[in-house]
Scaffold this motif. Sequence first.
Motif, PDB file in Angstrom:
ATOM      1  N   ARG A 194       0.852  -1.202   0.000  1.00 25.07           N
ATOM      2  CA  ARG A 194       0.000   0.000   0.000  1.00 25.07           C
ATOM      3  C   ARG A 194       0.876   1.237   0.000  1.00 25.07           C
ATOM      4  N   LEU A 195       0.523   2.167  -0.864  1.00 25.31           N
ATOM      5  CA  LEU A 195       1.244   3.437  -0.975  1.00 25.31           C
ATOM      6  C   LEU A 195       0.306   4.561  -0.551  1.00 25.31           C
ATOM      7  N   ALA A 196       0.777   5.391   0.355  1.00 31.61           N
ATOM      8  CA  ALA A 196       0.027   6.562   0.802  1.00 31.61           C
ATOM      9  C   ALA A 196       0.688   7.812   0.246  1.00 31.61           C
ATOM     10  N   VAL A 197      -0.113   8.707  -0.308  1.00 30.96           N
ATOM     11  CA  VAL A 197       0.382   9.973  -0.837  1.00 30.96           C
ATOM     12  C   VAL A 197      -0.416  11.096  -0.180  1.00 30.96           C
ATOM     13  N   ALA A 198       0.293  12.026   0.456  1.00 35.56           N
ATOM     14  CA  ALA A 198      -0.369  13.095   1.188  1.00 35.56           C
ATOM     15  C   ALA A 198       0.236  14.440   0.810  1.00 35.56           C
ATOM     16  N   PRO A 199      -0.583  15.496   0.732  1.00 40.56           N
ATOM     17  CA  PRO A 199      -0.051  16.827   0.449  1.00 40.56           C
ATOM     18  C   PRO A 199       0.713  17.362   1.654  1.00 40.56           C
ATOM     19  N   LEU A 200       1.800  18.074   1.375  1.00 38.52           N
ATOM     20  CA  LEU A 200       2.616  18.649   2.449  1.00 38.52           C
ATOM     21  C   LEU A 200       2.747  20.151   2.228  1.00 38.52           C
ATOM     22  N   GLY A 201       1.808  20.910   2.747  1.00 36.13           N
ATOM     23  CA  GLY A 201       1.926  22.359   2.678  1.00 36.13           C
ATOM     24  C   GLY A 201       3.014  22.860   3.603  1.00 36.13           C
ATOM     25  N   ASP A 202       3.509  24.066   3.341  1.00 34.74           N
ATOM     26  CA  ASP A 202       4.594  24.618   4.158  1.00 34.74           C
ATOM     27  C   ASP A 202       4.207  24.695   5.628  1.00 34.74           C
ATOM     28  N   GLU A 203       2.923  24.937   5.901  1.00 34.03           N
ATOM     29  CA  GLU A 203       2.495  25.146   7.281  1.00 34.03           C
ATOM     30  C   GLU A 203       2.424  23.857   8.090  1.00 34.03           C
ATOM     31  N   VAL A 204       2.408  22.697   7.423  1.00 32.74           N
ATOM     32  CA  VAL A 204       2.298  21.426   8.155  1.00 32.74           C
ATOM     33  C   VAL A 204       3.508  20.525   7.958  1.00 32.74           C
ATOM     34  N   VAL A 235      -0.966  17.077  -5.288  1.00 32.19           N
ATOM     35  CA  VAL A 235      -2.079  16.560  -4.491  1.00 32.19           C
ATOM     36  C   VAL A 235      -2.675  17.730  -3.732  1.00 32.19           C
ATOM     37  N   HIS A 236      -3.969  17.962  -3.927  1.00 37.69           N
ATOM     38  CA  HIS A 236      -4.663  19.110  -3.310  1.00 37.69           C
ATOM     39  C   HIS A 236      -3.917  20.418  -3.600  1.00 37.69           C
ATOM     40  N   ASP A 239       2.616  21.688  -3.876  1.00 37.45           N
ATOM     41  CA  ASP A 239       3.802  21.287  -4.628  1.00 37.45           C
ATOM     42  C   ASP A 239       4.503  20.086  -3.996  1.00 37.45           C
ATOM     43  N   SER A 240       4.478  20.001  -2.671  1.00 40.56           N
ATOM     44  CA  SER A 240       5.163  18.926  -1.960  1.00 40.56           C
ATOM     45  C   SER A 240       4.197  17.792  -1.638  1.00 40.56           C
ATOM     46  N   ARG A 241       4.702  16.569  -1.809  1.00 40.75           N
ATOM     47  CA  ARG A 241       3.891  15.384  -1.498  1.00 40.75           C
ATOM     48  C   ARG A 241       4.720  14.408  -0.682  1.00 40.75           C
ATOM     49  N   LEU A 273      -4.224  10.013   0.170  1.00 46.85           N
ATOM     50  CA  LEU A 273      -4.650   9.107  -0.889  1.00 46.85           C
ATOM     51  C   LEU A 273      -3.978   7.749  -0.707  1.00 46.85           C
ATOM     52  N   LEU A 274      -4.725   6.677  -0.931  1.00 45.19           N
ATOM     53  CA  LEU A 274      -4.193   5.331  -0.772  1.00 45.19           C
ATOM     54  C   LEU A 274      -4.256   4.567  -2.085  1.00 45.19           C
ATOM     55  N   PHE A 275      -3.182   3.819  -2.367  1.00 48.83           N
ATOM     56  CA  PHE A 275      -3.100   2.994  -3.563  1.00 48.83           C
ATOM     57  C   PHE A 275      -2.650   1.595  -3.142  1.00 48.83           C
ATOM     58  N   ASP A 276      -3.334   0.564  -3.635  1.00 52.45           N
ATOM     59  CA  ASP A 276      -3.033  -0.806  -3.251  1.00 52.45           C
ATOM     60  C   ASP A 276      -2.541  -1.627  -4.446  1.00 52.45           C
ATOM     61  N   GLY A 277      -1.725  -2.648  -4.139  1.00 50.91           N
ATOM     62  CA  GLY A 277      -1.326  -3.622  -5.148  1.00 50.91           C
ATOM     63  C   GLY A 277      -0.674  -3.005  -6.365  1.00 50.91           C
ATOM     64  N   GLY A 278      -1.231  -3.320  -7.543  1.00 47.84           N
ATOM     65  CA  GLY A 278      -0.676  -2.818  -8.789  1.00 47.84           C
ATOM     66  C   GLY A 278      -0.694  -1.308  -8.895  1.00 47.84           C
TER      67      GLY A 278
END
Length: 418
Positions: A194-204, A235-236, A239-241, A273-278
């Motif tokens: 499983r791959l997780a992709v999350a937005p990373l704004g400067d404030e967080v 993502v959202h 620029d950073s993920r 966001l979550l991505f599984d398997g292929g």
Amino acid sequence: MIAFNPFALGTQTPARIEEPSDGQRVAALLAAAAESGSAVVAFGGSTLQSIGNPPRRFDVALSLRRLDRVLQYDPRDLTVGLEAGITLDNVARALAAARQFIPFDAPLPRRATVGGTLAAGWAGPRRATYGHLRDLLIGTTVALTDGSLASAGGMVVKNVTGYDMSKLYVGSLGTLGIVVRANFKALPQPPAQRLAVAPLGDEVRARALGGLAQLTIEPTATLVVDGFFERTPRVHNEDSRLVVLFEGSEVVVGRATRDLRSVLGKCGVAETLLFDGGAAAAVLQDTIDAYIEPLADRSITYRSTGLPSTVWERLLTARAIVLAAQARYDFIADLRTGDAIVRIAGPSARETADLLTGVDANLRGALPALTVLAGDPRLRAQIDAWGAVPPTLATLRAIKARFDPGATLAPGRFVGGI
């Protein structure tokens, strides 16, 4: 527009192209080239040829694409023998039937070959979990310039006593010999990915990255991607993920996902966001492909190596240098291995060329362990791919002289002009 030539190195093209069909013919070709004084460069899929300097001489392009077979495979022993020209995708398909894999984690696996990946010394983002590719290499057969085939190791794990010669060829860019066969220890495929992709704004960003230390299950790979939108979209609108990979049993991956979402949520990160398997494998591959993705003819990409604890310091240093030159800056931070991938680009190829020499000198002054990973050939010709000469240069030259006394193999490609 200049047409793509898969056998060009820098601004050089070979006088002829050879495509031998087996290892014996490779060795015979090298012996003939050594006798005639011709310089030979080996080619696989030409995906990592931007690593290293252009050769001083380049007469023969030696394509290994016809050496493309699985020679031996024993799923029970988890060992596989491969010809050097087989693509990484074809290896993956061969092993998948027994739910096994080798973590090459190299860019463009439909084109990339086993031999080229080894010669380039490629090190992927899952090596903190599975080890370096050279650690899974248990044997090689190599064609040498005296016309012989030299074998080391075999098809049995832990069969080497003394120095493991196979390791010597990994990362040598084909300057010592040409690998025609490589034997690997395969690994069992994890039941879940499983791959997780999350937005990373400067404030967080700072809170979120600090929160990763609270995870009870360590990810297989953890990357922060900023830019490289050609391969990895925003993502959202950030620029950073953050890209986090978990592998293991369904239970372990499920728990790891819940922990990650909880930690990121408390830090103020928007939906993950979550991505599984292929789908997970595809997104991870897109991210790895970004390591060598150029911005047309106006970019150079570097890899800085070091401890994971210093990766942000190195990236901030590089960022200040690049932005001071008013250039574009994209990066990938590998939080588990410490790799920092930095791509710089000017508004045009000419403007990149104008600023590159100064930026390169400043980057190398601040980040000694810095090498060129990819970029336009004309830009790469302006700078040395390796930077500072290592203190072991005399030893490296002695090894080169022993294996290739006539400098037949890719002369000048390796560090220090070897």
